[in-house]
Design a protein around this motif. Structure first.
Motif, PDB file in Angstrom:
ATOM      1  N   ASP A  24       2.333   0.271 -10.840  1.00  9.41           N
ATOM      2  CA  ASP A  24       2.021   1.090  -9.667  1.00  9.41           C
ATOM      3  C   ASP A  24       0.707   1.839  -9.849  1.00  9.41           C
ATOM      4  N   HIS A  25       0.213   1.895 -11.096  1.00 10.24           N
ATOM      5  CA  HIS A  25      -1.037   2.625 -11.347  1.00 10.24           C
ATOM      6  C   HIS A  25      -2.109   1.750 -11.984  1.00 10.24           C
ATOM      7  N   ALA A  65      -8.532   3.552 -14.405  1.00 11.34           N
ATOM      8  CA  ALA A  65      -7.108   3.830 -14.218  1.00 11.34           C
ATOM      9  C   ALA A  65      -6.549   4.594 -15.413  1.00 11.34           C
ATOM     10  N   THR A 101      -7.459   8.295 -15.229  1.00 16.93           N
ATOM     11  CA  THR A 101      -6.745   9.082 -14.220  1.00 16.93           C
ATOM     12  C   THR A 101      -5.233   9.072 -14.429  1.00 16.93           C
ATOM     13  N   ALA A 102      -4.776   8.431 -15.510  1.00 19.99           N
ATOM     14  CA  ALA A 102      -3.331   8.316 -15.741  1.00 19.99           C
ATOM     15  C   ALA A 102      -2.685   9.626 -16.155  1.00 19.99           C
ATOM     16  N   SER A 158      -3.045  12.449 -14.625  1.00 18.89           N
ATOM     17  CA  SER A 158      -2.883  13.327 -13.466  1.00 18.89           C
ATOM     18  C   SER A 158      -1.413  13.497 -13.138  1.00 18.89           C
ATOM     19  N   ASP A 171       0.212  12.825 -10.467  1.00 21.48           N
ATOM     20  CA  ASP A 171       0.809  11.720  -9.722  1.00 21.48           C
ATOM     21  C   ASP A 171       0.981  10.462 -10.576  1.00 21.48           C
ATOM     22  N   ALA A 172       0.160  10.315 -11.610  1.00 21.39           N
ATOM     23  CA  ALA A 172       0.143   9.057 -12.357  1.00 21.39           C
ATOM     24  C   ALA A 172       0.849   9.128 -13.702  1.00 21.39           C
ATOM     25  N   TRP A 173       1.319  10.302 -14.128  1.00 21.78           N
ATOM     26  CA  TRP A 173       1.909  10.394 -15.467  1.00 21.78           C
ATOM     27  C   TRP A 173       3.125   9.482 -15.668  1.00 21.78           C
ATOM     28  N   SER A 175       3.308   6.471 -15.132  1.00 20.45           N
ATOM     29  CA  SER A 175       2.809   5.207 -15.682  1.00 20.45           C
ATOM     30  C   SER A 175       2.668   5.293 -17.200  1.00 20.45           C
TER      31      SER A 175
END
Length: 313
Positions: free
Chosen positions: A28-29, A204, A207-208, A210, A212-214, A216
């Motif tokens: 998803d990321h 990617a 920005t992982a 952040s 919203d992305a943690w 991942s």
């Protein structure tokens, strides 16, 4: 197979069944090829520095790494990124089991009992039933890509068995699995750079962290620690200890965990027909694990005393 090793095999099944959820979260990321490279790169760096290379023929280590590591996950991640449902991916990838049995029989000339052949056939019927019931959830291309992942896994299984059987000195299945992880990163990173762009994956990754992305990163940690190091390490040990045709059918149970977990967490609810198919898969995989009887073997053209994994070496 001893009760202890059967329990270890079932542990791998649970770890790998839940692994598909972690893959879905990561995809998803992250771009798929970069994500596949990253999961091996994080393992490969400390392995090269701290873990002695197992004394196995390089060709079998390469077959193991390119089949089990590179081919399987390039095709699987590509398929799931292209729309393959998580539960269905866990099912179709287990085509590796019949592929492994057939490759082991014809390339390594491993003996297969009637129980094993019958069990595989029954399990494939169950897989086909689930696949037919759920095929409307996926286009043809993702299904084909996942089948190619299963075929790659089968070649990796043979590479693992040949490497383990031809190890110089004491067997070291964990070291073998860890060094398998050294092979895929560079080819995968090259593929990612060509297909996804040279900076897409690294962006990617940046920005992982952040809010919203943690998730991942949690998925990546699960894939590395439990799916790869624990799951693949135990699997490599079993593949080195038993014939491929005896171990591979265990993977047919992965879809039962994968479909159940995807229904629970991703709301991919299995239909009654899929549940019936899962029961058939369990029955077939259990039959395929029955002890071989020398008097009832097929695909055998070598003496029983010959170690099948060393043929052609």
């Amino acid at each position: 197979m001893t009760p202890r090793d059967r329990l270890l095999g079932l542990t791998v099944i649970v770890l790998w069944g839940l692994n598909f959820l972690a893959i879905r979260v990561g995809l998803d990321h992250f771009p798929p090829f970069f994500f596949a490279a990253l999961r091996f790169l994080i393992i490969a760096i400390p392995v090269v520095i701290f873990v002695p290379r197992p004394q196995v023929p390089l060709r079998w280590l390469l077959l193991y790494g390119f089949g089990f590591g590179f081919g399987q996950f390039v095709f699987l991640f590509w398929a799931m990124h292209s729309g393959m449902p998580t539960g269905l991916a866990s099912l179709v990838l287990q085509s590796s089991a019949p592929f492994t049995v057939l490759l082991g029989a014809f390339l390594l000339r491993e003996k297969l009992s009637v129980w094993q052949v019958s069990g595989i056939a029954v399990a494939v019927v169950g897989m086909s039933l689930i696949g037919w019931d759920r095929s409307h959830h996926a286009a043809l291309l993702p299904v084909i890509l996942t089948l190619l992942g299963g075929l790659s896994w089968a070649f990796g299984n043979l590479g693992s068995r040949l490497a383990a059987a031809n190890t110089v000195g004491e067997p070291a299945p964990m070291r073998l699995m860890l060094w398998m992880c050294v092979i895929p990163p560079l080819p995968m990173l090259a593929l990612s750079a060509v297909v996804e762009g040279p900076t897409a994956g690294w962006h990617a990754l940046g920005t992982a962290f952040s809010a919203d992305a943690w998730p991942s990163l949690v998925g990546l940690a699960y894939i590395i620690l439990l799916g790869t190091i624990a799951g693949s390490g135990l699997w490599t040990m079993l593949m080195g200890r038993y014939p491929a045709g005896m171990v591979a059918p265990l993977s047919l149970l992965v879809p039962v965990v994968g479909i159940g977990a995807s229904g629970l967490f991703l709301h991919e609810d299995p239909s009654p027909l899929s549940l019936v198919g899962a029961v058939i898969v369990i029955a077939g995989a259990s039959a395929a694990q029955m002890r071989r009887k020398p008097a009832n073997t097929v695909f055998s053209d070598t003496p029983a005393a010959s170690p099948p994994a060393r043929l052609g070496v």
